[in-house]
Design an enzyme around this catalytic site. Sequence first.
Site, short mmCIF file in Angstrom:
data_model
loop_
_atom_site.label_atom_id
_atom_site.label_comp_id
_atom_site.label_asym_id
_atom_site.label_seq_id
_atom_site.Cartn_x
_atom_site.Cartn_y
_atom_site.Cartn_z
CB SER A 44 -0.96 0.01 1.18
OG SER A 44 -2.11 -0.73 0.87
CB ALA A 98 -15.08 -9.59 -3.69
CE1 TYR A 148 -5.11 2.19 4.02
CE2 TYR A 148 -5.92 0.16 3.04
CZ TYR A 148 -4.96 1.15 3.14
OH TYR A 148 -3.84 1.08 2.35
CB SER A 149 -12.14 0.95 1.23
OG SER A 149 -12.60 0.20 0.11
CG ASN A 150 -6.91 -2.36 -0.31
OD1 ASN A 150 -5.82 -1.78 -0.23
ND2 ASN A 150 -7.26 -3.30 0.54
N GLY A 182 2.87 -0.71 4.00
CA GLY A 182 2.15 -1.57 3.07
C GLY A 182 2.31 -3.04 3.40
CB THR A 183 0.36 -5.70 4.28
OG1 THR A 183 0.76 -5.08 5.50
CG2 THR A 183 0.37 -7.21 4.46
#
Length: 388
Positions: free
Chosen positions: A101, A162, A200-202, A344-345
Site C-alpha cells: 500500500s 469479495a 480504509y478501503s483498497n 504496506g502489506t
Amino acid sequence: MNEFVQHNRAHRRRRGLAVAVAAVAAGVVAAGALTPTAAFAGGRPDSVQSSLNALVKDDGLPAALASVKGRDGRTRSYTAGVGDLTTGAKVPVDGQIRAGSNTKTFTAVVVLQLVAEGRIGLDASVDTYLPGLLRGDGIDGRDITVRQLLQHTSGLPDYMDAPALSDFTTVQYRYFEPRDLLDGALAQKARFPAGTSWEYSNTNYIVAGLLVQKVTGRPVGEEITKRVIDRTGLRHTYFPTPGDTRIHEAHPHGYYRSSPDAPPIDYTEMDSSMAWAAGAIVSTNTDLNSFFTALLGGRLLPAAQLAEMRTTVPAELLGPGVRYGLGLQSKPLSCGGLSWGHGGTAPGYRSRNGVTDDGRAATITVTTIPDGVGAQHMADALDAALCR
C-alpha cells in the site's frame, strides 16, 4: 496495500504464518544467520540491528531489512534472518520487496499533480470524470468526491472482501482487470454515506487509478513512472506491467500461509494486478525513504497540494494516534513530533516507514505478515529507529 489483507482474514493468516516459519527461523538463528549487533563509537549497540535480530529470533519472521537515514544525514542498511527458507541464502542488503500500500501514496501524488494542473477537481464528484461507474447499494458516484477517495472517507466497501479473493492460494498468478476488482466491491453494500466516517478501503485507489487513466489517457503505471519514479530518481522501484510476476533485482523471498494448519507458500512471485493502483509497486527500503523524503520536501507537489495531502482525519484503526490525509499517514513519535509515511502489506511482505520534517527517515520490511505481537514489535522498531 495498507493493508492489502487487513479486511479479510488477516489476523488468522498472520498468526498461522508466524507459527509456520518459527521453527525454520529458529534453526537459522542457531546456525548463526542473525547479523551480529554492531556497535557505535563508545560501545553502544546499534538498536536497529538489535530490533531486526529480535524480529527474526523472537517473532519467528524469516527475514527483516531496514534502511535508516539518521540525524547525521547518513543512511545505514541492515538485514537479519535468511532470504530463502529453502536454501538458507543471505538476505540481500536493501533488496527489492513488494511495497504493497505504499503504492497508494504514489497514486495520490499523481492525482494531486493533476489537481494542480487543473485537470481534476479535488472536491468534484467521481461522476464528473467517470460517469455511472459507481452505482450500488448505498453507492452513488455523484455523491463521492475525489478527496473522499484519497482520504478513505467515501464509504466504498473493500473489494478484498469479495469471494474472488477469499483464498490467495488460488489467485497467485491470476490476472484481474481493474473492473473485476471494482465489481467485487460494488456487489457489497456501502459501509457508510460518503463523507460521514473513515474506513480504509483498497477500492478507493482502484477508482483513483481509473480516474488517472481517464484524465490522462495513459496507463496509471506509466503515469506513476513518469511523474513520480523517474522524477525522484528511484532506480530500484517499478510498477509491474501486465503479466510480470517476478521481482527484477536481488530480493528476499516472501511467505504466505492461508491458515494455521496449511504449509507456508513462497509468494515472492505473483500477479500484482490484484493490487494494481492500490498496491502493486516493487521497491526497496532506501527508495521508499527517498520517495517520502522528496514528497515531504516539496519536490513532487506544489505547496497547496502538499498541504491538502497533509490535512488529516483520525484513523486510529491503523494504530494509536494515527491520522490519514490524502494517501499519507501521520503518527506521533515517542521522542516528540510526527512521522509521515504510509506502509504496506502484500502476501509475503510487510513494510513500515516514516520520515520527519527534519530529514530523518526509516523503512523496515519483513518477509511475512507478522501476528499482532510481531506487528507491534515492528512499529516499536520503527519508532526507535527514527528517535535514536
